[in-house]
Motif scaffolding. Structure first.
Motif, mmCIF file in Angstrom:
data_model
loop_
_atom_site.group_PDB
_atom_site.id
_atom_site.type_symbol
_atom_site.label_atom_id
_atom_site.label_comp_id
_atom_site.label_asym_id
_atom_site.label_seq_id
_atom_site.Cartn_x
_atom_site.Cartn_y
_atom_site.Cartn_z
ATOM 1 N N ASP A 153 0.836 -1.190 0.000
ATOM 2 C CA ASP A 153 0.000 0.000 0.000
ATOM 3 C C ASP A 153 0.879 1.252 0.000
ATOM 4 O O ASP A 153 2.113 1.176 0.093
ATOM 5 C CB ASP A 153 -0.977 -0.004 1.177
ATOM 6 C CG ASP A 153 -0.280 -0.019 2.532
ATOM 7 O OD1 ASP A 153 0.883 0.426 2.636
ATOM 8 O OD2 ASP A 153 -0.899 -0.479 3.508
ATOM 9 N N ALA A 154 0.250 2.416 -0.102
ATOM 10 C CA ALA A 154 0.987 3.669 -0.264
ATOM 11 C C ALA A 154 1.901 3.943 0.924
ATOM 12 O O ALA A 154 3.045 4.381 0.754
ATOM 13 C CB ALA A 154 0.010 4.825 -0.458
ATOM 14 N N GLU A 155 1.424 3.675 2.140
ATOM 15 C CA GLU A 155 2.233 3.944 3.326
ATOM 16 C C GLU A 155 3.486 3.078 3.346
ATOM 17 O O GLU A 155 4.577 3.547 3.650
ATOM 18 C CB GLU A 155 1.421 3.712 4.589
ATOM 19 C CG GLU A 155 2.193 4.030 5.864
ATOM 20 C CD GLU A 155 1.343 3.863 7.112
ATOM 21 O OE1 GLU A 155 1.270 2.715 7.614
ATOM 22 O OE2 GLU A 155 0.746 4.872 7.548
ATOM 23 N N ALA A 156 3.344 1.800 3.020
ATOM 24 C CA ALA A 156 4.488 0.891 3.017
ATOM 25 C C ALA A 156 5.497 1.287 1.941
ATOM 26 O O ALA A 156 6.709 1.217 2.158
ATOM 27 C CB ALA A 156 4.022 -0.544 2.805
ATOM 28 N N ARG A 157 5.011 1.709 0.780
ATOM 29 C CA ARG A 157 5.922 2.141 -0.285
ATOM 30 C C ARG A 157 6.758 3.328 0.166
ATOM 31 O O ARG A 157 7.975 3.361 -0.025
ATOM 32 C CB ARG A 157 5.128 2.527 -1.532
ATOM 33 C CG ARG A 157 4.388 1.404 -2.211
ATOM 34 C CD ARG A 157 3.756 1.891 -3.509
ATOM 35 N NE ARG A 157 2.499 1.235 -3.760
ATOM 36 C CZ ARG A 157 1.717 1.505 -4.799
ATOM 37 N NH1 ARG A 157 2.070 2.446 -5.662
ATOM 38 N NH2 ARG A 157 0.573 0.862 -4.968
ATOM 39 N N ALA A 160 9.204 2.427 2.982
ATOM 40 C CA ALA A 160 10.330 1.656 2.461
ATOM 41 C C ALA A 160 11.340 2.561 1.772
ATOM 42 O O ALA A 160 12.556 2.379 1.908
ATOM 43 C CB ALA A 160 9.823 0.589 1.490
ATOM 44 N N LEU A 161 10.851 3.555 1.037
ATOM 45 C CA LEU A 161 11.763 4.477 0.364
ATOM 46 C C LEU A 161 12.536 5.306 1.386
ATOM 47 O O LEU A 161 13.755 5.486 1.249
ATOM 48 C CB LEU A 161 10.977 5.395 -0.576
ATOM 49 C CG LEU A 161 11.823 6.299 -1.484
ATOM 50 C CD1 LEU A 161 12.666 5.462 -2.445
ATOM 51 C CD2 LEU A 161 10.938 7.262 -2.272
ATOM 52 N N ILE A 162 11.845 5.792 2.431
ATOM 53 C CA ILE A 162 12.531 6.544 3.488
ATOM 54 C C ILE A 162 13.563 5.658 4.177
ATOM 55 O O ILE A 162 14.691 6.082 4.460
ATOM 56 C CB ILE A 162 11.514 7.082 4.506
ATOM 57 C CG1 ILE A 162 10.596 8.110 3.842
ATOM 58 C CG2 ILE A 162 12.226 7.714 5.701
ATOM 59 C CD1 ILE A 162 9.420 8.536 4.705
ATOM 60 N N HIS A 163 13.201 4.423 4.438
ATOM 61 C CA HIS A 163 14.127 3.463 5.051
ATOM 62 C C HIS A 163 15.373 3.295 4.185
ATOM 63 O O HIS A 163 16.503 3.295 4.695
ATOM 64 C CB HIS A 163 13.423 2.121 5.245
ATOM 65 C CG HIS A 163 14.304 1.030 5.765
ATOM 66 N ND1 HIS A 163 15.104 0.264 4.938
ATOM 67 C CD2 HIS A 163 14.532 0.581 7.030
ATOM 68 C CE1 HIS A 163 15.777 -0.602 5.664
ATOM 69 N NE2 HIS A 163 15.446 -0.443 6.933
ATOM 70 N N ASP A 164 15.172 3.161 2.881
ATOM 71 C CA ASP A 164 16.315 2.959 1.985
ATOM 72 C C ASP A 164 17.212 4.190 1.941
ATOM 73 O O ASP A 164 18.440 4.067 1.825
ATOM 74 C CB ASP A 164 15.824 2.612 0.574
ATOM 75 C CG ASP A 164 15.159 1.238 0.517
ATOM 76 O OD1 ASP A 164 15.255 0.484 1.526
ATOM 77 O OD2 ASP A 164 14.533 0.922 -0.503
ATOM 78 N N PHE A 165 16.628 5.378 2.033
ATOM 79 C CA PHE A 165 17.439 6.596 2.099
ATOM 80 C C PHE A 165 18.247 6.624 3.399
ATOM 81 O O PHE A 165 19.406 7.058 3.410
ATOM 82 C CB PHE A 165 16.558 7.841 2.019
ATOM 83 C CG PHE A 165 16.020 8.130 0.647
ATOM 84 C CD1 PHE A 165 16.818 7.992 -0.477
ATOM 85 C CD2 PHE A 165 14.708 8.551 0.476
ATOM 86 C CE1 PHE A 165 16.322 8.257 -1.747
ATOM 87 C CE2 PHE A 165 14.205 8.822 -0.791
ATOM 88 C CZ PHE A 165 15.014 8.672 -1.903
ATOM 89 N N GLN A 230 10.792 0.458 10.123
ATOM 90 C CA GLN A 230 10.994 -0.851 9.504
ATOM 91 C C GLN A 230 9.701 -1.651 9.492
ATOM 92 O O GLN A 230 9.387 -2.342 8.512
ATOM 93 C CB GLN A 230 12.099 -1.610 10.233
ATOM 94 C CG GLN A 230 13.487 -1.052 9.929
ATOM 95 C CD GLN A 230 14.532 -1.427 10.960
ATOM 96 O OE1 GLN A 230 14.212 -2.012 12.002
ATOM 97 N NE2 GLN A 230 15.781 -1.072 10.704
ATOM 98 N N ALA A 231 8.927 -1.555 10.559
ATOM 99 C CA ALA A 231 7.656 -2.268 10.615
ATOM 100 C C ALA A 231 6.680 -1.738 9.567
ATOM 101 O O ALA A 231 5.979 -2.507 8.907
ATOM 102 C CB ALA A 231 7.055 -2.151 12.013
ATOM 103 N N LEU A 232 6.637 -0.419 9.423
ATOM 104 C CA LEU A 232 5.745 0.183 8.433
ATOM 105 C C LEU A 232 6.159 -0.168 7.007
ATOM 106 O O LEU A 232 5.320 -0.305 6.119
ATOM 107 C CB LEU A 232 5.728 1.704 8.599
ATOM 108 C CG LEU A 232 5.109 2.252 9.887
ATOM 109 C CD1 LEU A 232 5.318 3.756 9.972
ATOM 110 C CD2 LEU A 232 3.625 1.915 9.961
ATOM 111 N N SER A 233 7.475 -0.294 6.795
ATOM 112 C CA SER A 233 8.001 -0.507 5.455
ATOM 113 C C SER A 233 8.067 -1.970 5.044
ATOM 114 O O SER A 233 8.066 -2.293 3.853
ATOM 115 C CB SER A 233 9.415 0.078 5.351
ATOM 116 O OG SER A 233 10.328 -0.678 6.134
#
Length: 240
Positions: A153-157, A160-165, A230-233
């Motif tokens: 979903d939009a929140e996980a996407r 995940a992008l913030i996590h990768d940054f 991490q849980a959200l992503s």
């Protein structure tokens, strides 16, 4: 304005000397490779090379961020991948570049003619293995992004992008960076994740309200609760 070039600085002062593909080389081998290269600085929006360029240079990103993108038939840009510091850019076995590579922020690169990299691969098998391993990691990252956009979903996407940054901005593989700047605008984030700008703005606020992050200025991010992010992503925790 033309991009700035300079003879490569000493490898000893390079901030990605321990994480770039050339880290597998001995000091003498790295010095020999560096002698064939040049340091190039790009401003935000400047292009390293464009789709269709013949004999496009190869490069290691020393600092900053790049995007790999394509233009569809209607003239719309699609961001296919991001390149973070220590990342390698270049298509060694293609006669021309297949995608545009553009600086997202002011970026410094160590650039090489393709012929020089091919010669180095012949001379240093360890470099060939390192580049192959990095190419596999890039392929897996691209597949992960495709899977994320198709199933999450939009929140996980967005999480995940913030996590990768945060991973890319960290100087350690053991933890995420506590503070960093988003290299993408909200429009670029929406483009990459297949969302609208309005959805990106709303979900960014919700992730902040949940207590995972704190926004600072236009693009600053402070990581408040890495485990929650991490849980959200759905991303795995950094490994010690």
């Amino acid at each position: 304005m033309a991009a700035a070039f300079a003879v490569n600085t000493a490898c000893e002062t390079c901030p990605v000397k321990d994480s770039a593909a050339c880290a597998v080389l001995t000091e003498e081998e790295r010095d020999a490779l560096a002698a064939a290269g040049r340091t190039r600085t790009l401003k935000r929006g400047e292009m390293l090379f464009a789709a269709g360029d013949e004999n496009a240079a190869c490069a290691t990103l020393v600092s900053g961020a790049l995007k790999v993108s394509a233009i569809d038939r209607d003239g719309n840009e699609q961001i296919l991948a991001l390149v973070h510091p220590s990342g390698f850019i270049g298509e060694l076995f293609a006669p021309f570049a297949h995608h545009d590579v553009v600086a997202l922020t002011e970026s410094r690169l160590c650039t090489f003619a393709r012929a020089d990299i091919n010669q180095a691969i012949d001379l240093y098998p360890s470099l060939a293995r390192a580049l192959l391993r990095r190419s596999q990691e890039d392929l897996l990252a691209t597949r992960s992004l495709l899977e994320l956009n198709a199933t999450a979903d939009a929140e996980a996407r967005l999480a995940a992008l913030i996590h990768d940054f945060a991973v890319a901005a960290s100087h350690s593989s053991c933890h995420l960076a506590s503070e960093f700047e988003l290299p993408l605008t909200r429009g670029e984030i929406a483009n990459m994740l297949g969302l609208t700008i309005e959805t990106v703005s709303r979900k960014l606020g919700e992730i902040e309200e949940a207590g995972a992050i704190l926004r600072k200025g236009k693009r600053g991010i402070e990581l408040i609760d890495p485990a929650l992010l991490q849980a959200l992503s759905g991303r795995q925790a950094a490994q010690a």
